[in-house]
Design a protein around this motif. Structure first.
Motif, PDB file in Angstrom:
ATOM      1  N   MET A  10      11.977   7.350  16.504  1.00 37.18           N
ATOM      2  CA  MET A  10      11.704   7.848  14.833  1.00 37.18           C
ATOM      3  C   MET A  10      10.718   6.696  14.368  1.00 37.18           C
ATOM      4  O   MET A  10      11.114   5.534  14.438  1.00 37.18           O
ATOM      5  CB  MET A  10      13.115   7.679  14.312  1.00 37.18           C
ATOM      6  N   ARG A  11       9.745   7.127  13.672  1.00 36.09           N
ATOM      7  CA  ARG A  11       8.776   6.348  13.139  1.00 36.09           C
ATOM      8  C   ARG A  11       8.789   6.752  11.467  1.00 36.09           C
ATOM      9  O   ARG A  11       8.874   7.922  11.238  1.00 36.09           O
ATOM     10  CB  ARG A  11       7.462   6.571  13.519  1.00 36.09           C
ATOM     11  N   THR A  12       8.963   5.838  10.814  1.00 34.43           N
ATOM     12  CA  THR A  12       8.885   5.781   9.433  1.00 34.43           C
ATOM     13  C   THR A  12       7.700   4.987   8.824  1.00 34.43           C
ATOM     14  O   THR A  12       7.694   3.721   8.809  1.00 34.43           O
ATOM     15  CB  THR A  12      10.298   5.488   8.671  1.00 34.43           C
ATOM     16  N   LEU A  13       6.837   5.878   7.890  1.00 32.60           N
ATOM     17  CA  LEU A  13       5.899   4.854   7.180  1.00 32.60           C
ATOM     18  C   LEU A  13       6.224   5.099   5.712  1.00 32.60           C
ATOM     19  O   LEU A  13       6.910   5.971   5.171  1.00 32.60           O
ATOM     20  CB  LEU A  13       4.695   5.689   7.180  1.00 32.60           C
ATOM     21  N   HIS A  14       6.201   3.554   5.058  1.00 32.71           N
ATOM     22  CA  HIS A  14       6.594   3.344   3.583  1.00 32.71           C
ATOM     23  C   HIS A  14       5.156   3.347   2.924  1.00 32.71           C
ATOM     24  O   HIS A  14       4.662   2.182   3.314  1.00 32.71           O
ATOM     25  CB  HIS A  14       7.650   2.304   3.590  1.00 32.71           C
ATOM     26  N   VAL A  15       4.882   4.002   2.152  1.00 33.13           N
ATOM     27  CA  VAL A  15       3.403   3.924   1.514  1.00 33.13           C
ATOM     28  C   VAL A  15       3.605   3.543   0.176  1.00 33.13           C
ATOM     29  O   VAL A  15       4.224   4.509  -0.640  1.00 33.13           O
ATOM     30  CB  VAL A  15       2.814   5.142   1.498  1.00 33.13           C
ATOM     31  N   VAL A  16       3.265   2.511  -0.316  1.00 36.78           N
ATOM     32  CA  VAL A  16       3.391   1.941  -1.638  1.00 36.78           C
ATOM     33  C   VAL A  16       2.057   2.212  -2.463  1.00 36.78           C
ATOM     34  O   VAL A  16       0.868   1.834  -2.052  1.00 36.78           O
ATOM     35  CB  VAL A  16       3.629   0.441  -1.583  1.00 36.78           C
ATOM     36  N   ALA A  17       2.033   2.618  -3.544  1.00 42.25           N
ATOM     37  CA  ALA A  17       1.039   2.776  -4.570  1.00 42.25           C
ATOM     38  C   ALA A  17       1.204   1.546  -5.496  1.00 42.25           C
ATOM     39  O   ALA A  17       2.356   1.301  -6.126  1.00 42.25           O
ATOM     40  CB  ALA A  17       0.940   3.995  -5.385  1.00 42.25           C
ATOM     41  N   HIS A  18       0.198   0.471  -5.468  1.00 40.18           N
ATOM     42  CA  HIS A  18       0.341  -0.669  -6.037  1.00 40.18           C
ATOM     43  C   HIS A  18       0.955  -0.587  -7.625  1.00 40.18           C
ATOM     44  O   HIS A  18       0.422   0.578  -8.195  1.00 40.18           O
ATOM     45  CB  HIS A  18      -0.934  -1.499  -6.034  1.00 40.18           C
ATOM     46  N   PRO A  19       1.382  -1.344  -8.142  1.00 44.59           N
ATOM     47  CA  PRO A  19       2.024  -1.326  -9.611  1.00 44.59           C
ATOM     48  C   PRO A  19       0.780  -1.726 -10.594  1.00 44.59           C
ATOM     49  O   PRO A  19      -0.380  -1.985 -10.296  1.00 44.59           O
ATOM     50  CB  PRO A  19       3.576  -2.227  -9.786  1.00 44.59           C
ATOM     51  N   GLU A  20       1.462  -1.747 -11.802  1.00 46.09           N
ATOM     52  CA  GLU A  20       0.438  -1.908 -13.002  1.00 46.09           C
ATOM     53  C   GLU A  20      -0.512  -3.183 -12.667  1.00 46.09           C
ATOM     54  O   GLU A  20      -0.010  -4.292 -12.357  1.00 46.09           O
ATOM     55  CB  GLU A  20       1.235  -1.950 -14.199  1.00 46.09           C
ATOM     56  N   ALA A  21      -1.810  -2.845 -12.915  1.00 48.74           N
ATOM     57  CA  ALA A  21      -2.871  -3.918 -12.827  1.00 48.74           C
ATOM     58  C   ALA A  21      -3.683  -3.956 -14.234  1.00 48.74           C
ATOM     59  O   ALA A  21      -3.382  -3.245 -14.932  1.00 48.74           O
ATOM     60  CB  ALA A  21      -3.791  -3.715 -11.614  1.00 48.74           C
ATOM     61  N   THR A  22      -4.205  -5.041 -14.059  1.00 52.13           N
ATOM     62  CA  THR A  22      -5.205  -5.328 -15.357  1.00 52.13           C
ATOM     63  C   THR A  22      -6.051  -4.121 -15.846  1.00 52.13           C
ATOM     64  O   THR A  22      -6.167  -3.840 -16.905  1.00 52.13           O
ATOM     65  CB  THR A  22      -5.864  -6.594 -15.520  1.00 52.13           C
ATOM     66  N   HIS A  23      -6.578  -3.276 -14.910  1.00 54.53           N
ATOM     67  CA  HIS A  23      -7.413  -2.348 -15.187  1.00 54.53           C
ATOM     68  C   HIS A  23      -6.909  -1.098 -15.820  1.00 54.53           C
ATOM     69  O   HIS A  23      -7.543  -0.514 -16.611  1.00 54.53           O
ATOM     70  CB  HIS A  23      -8.308  -1.904 -14.102  1.00 54.53           C
ATOM     71  N   HIS A  24      -5.680  -0.982 -15.669  1.00 53.80           N
ATOM     72  CA  HIS A  24      -4.632   0.306 -16.253  1.00 53.80           C
ATOM     73  C   HIS A  24      -4.495  -0.352 -17.757  1.00 53.80           C
ATOM     74  O   HIS A  24      -4.650   0.557 -18.524  1.00 53.80           O
ATOM     75  CB  HIS A  24      -3.160   0.170 -15.753  1.00 53.80           C
ATOM     76  N   VAL A  25      -4.320  -1.665 -17.931  1.00 47.48           N
ATOM     77  CA  VAL A  25      -4.039  -1.795 -19.433  1.00 47.48           C
ATOM     78  C   VAL A  25      -5.417  -2.028 -20.373  1.00 47.48           C
ATOM     79  O   VAL A  25      -5.424  -1.848 -21.445  1.00 47.48           O
ATOM     80  CB  VAL A  25      -3.101  -2.967 -19.718  1.00 47.48           C
TER      81      VAL A  25
END
Length: 213
Positions: free
Chosen positions: A1-16
């Motif tokens: 069994m292989r599992t990939l955990h893909v994270v989208a980075h959280p809030e960054a300065t360009h967002h705000v």
């Protein structure tokens, strides 16, 4: 069994700051750092102790900072790969989002979408972005590891998932797997049929603790 955990980075300065991200090397905000801590804790809770774990990250500051929190709980070194970056928006990177919005040429509903010129000098085509993410994923999946964590960006995550389900690149021009900032997407392959599942897309339940801390 292989599992990939893909994270989208959280809030960054360009967002705000409401500027264009892409290859603009923005940093996590204080809220983003708190969310990165919650992401790391959630992954540690999901992955059994003693399991083999590998950690991959885009080489931009906001993803590497997120990966550092994960690395600290798992005792592994993040492997930085520029091919996991967000799509480059060329000269628009770091400029106000409204600057890009006035110049952006959307792709046609049919016809050439992957190598479509978006009207911004130096911008990467969707096809160029897809090809490099697919290449990175090919190398990641050649490694026989039970749990692999990939820290990337909201836009490039579409091509991580498309590559995982072996979607042809030409078809990926129509794909959009939306995952919010700070989310975890879970991909799993079973050992018997070797079917590849999208178990969970864009899960953000772990971020509740970051908002209340």
């Amino acid at each position: 069994m292989r599992t990939l955990h893909v994270v989208a980075h959280p809030e960054a300065t360009h967002h705000v700051e409401k500027v264009v991200g892409g290859w603009h090397d923005s940093r996590l905000t204080p809220a983003g750092v708190r969310a990165a801590v919650s992401i790391a804790r959630e992954l540690r809770a999901r992955i059994p102790g003693g399991a083999e774990v590998e950690l991959f990250s885009s080489d931009l500051l906001r993803t590497l900072r997120t990966a550092d929190e994960v690395a600290g709980l798992f005792g592994v070194e993040p492997m930085a790969d520029r091919r996991l970056r967000e799509k480059s928006y060329g000269e628009a990177g770091g400029k106000p989002q409204e600057w890009l919005d006035r110049r952006f040429v959307p792709p046609p509903p049919v016809g050439e979408r992957m190598d479509h010129d978006e009207g911004v000098a130096g911008a990467e085509t969707k096809g160029a972005c897809a090809r490099r993410v697919y290449a990175a994923m090919d190398e990641i999946l050649e490694r026989p590891c039970e749990h692999q964590i990939i820290v990337t960006h909201g836009g490039s995550l579409t091509f991580v998932v498309a590559s995982w389900i072996r979607m042809p690149i030409e078809s990926a021009g129509y794909a959009s797997f939306r995952a919010p900032s700070g989310s975890i997407t879970t991909l799993r392959e079973d050992d018997f049929f070797h079917n590849r599942q999208v178990v969970g897309l864009g899960d953000t339940r772990h971020l509740e603790s970051a908002r209340t801390d």
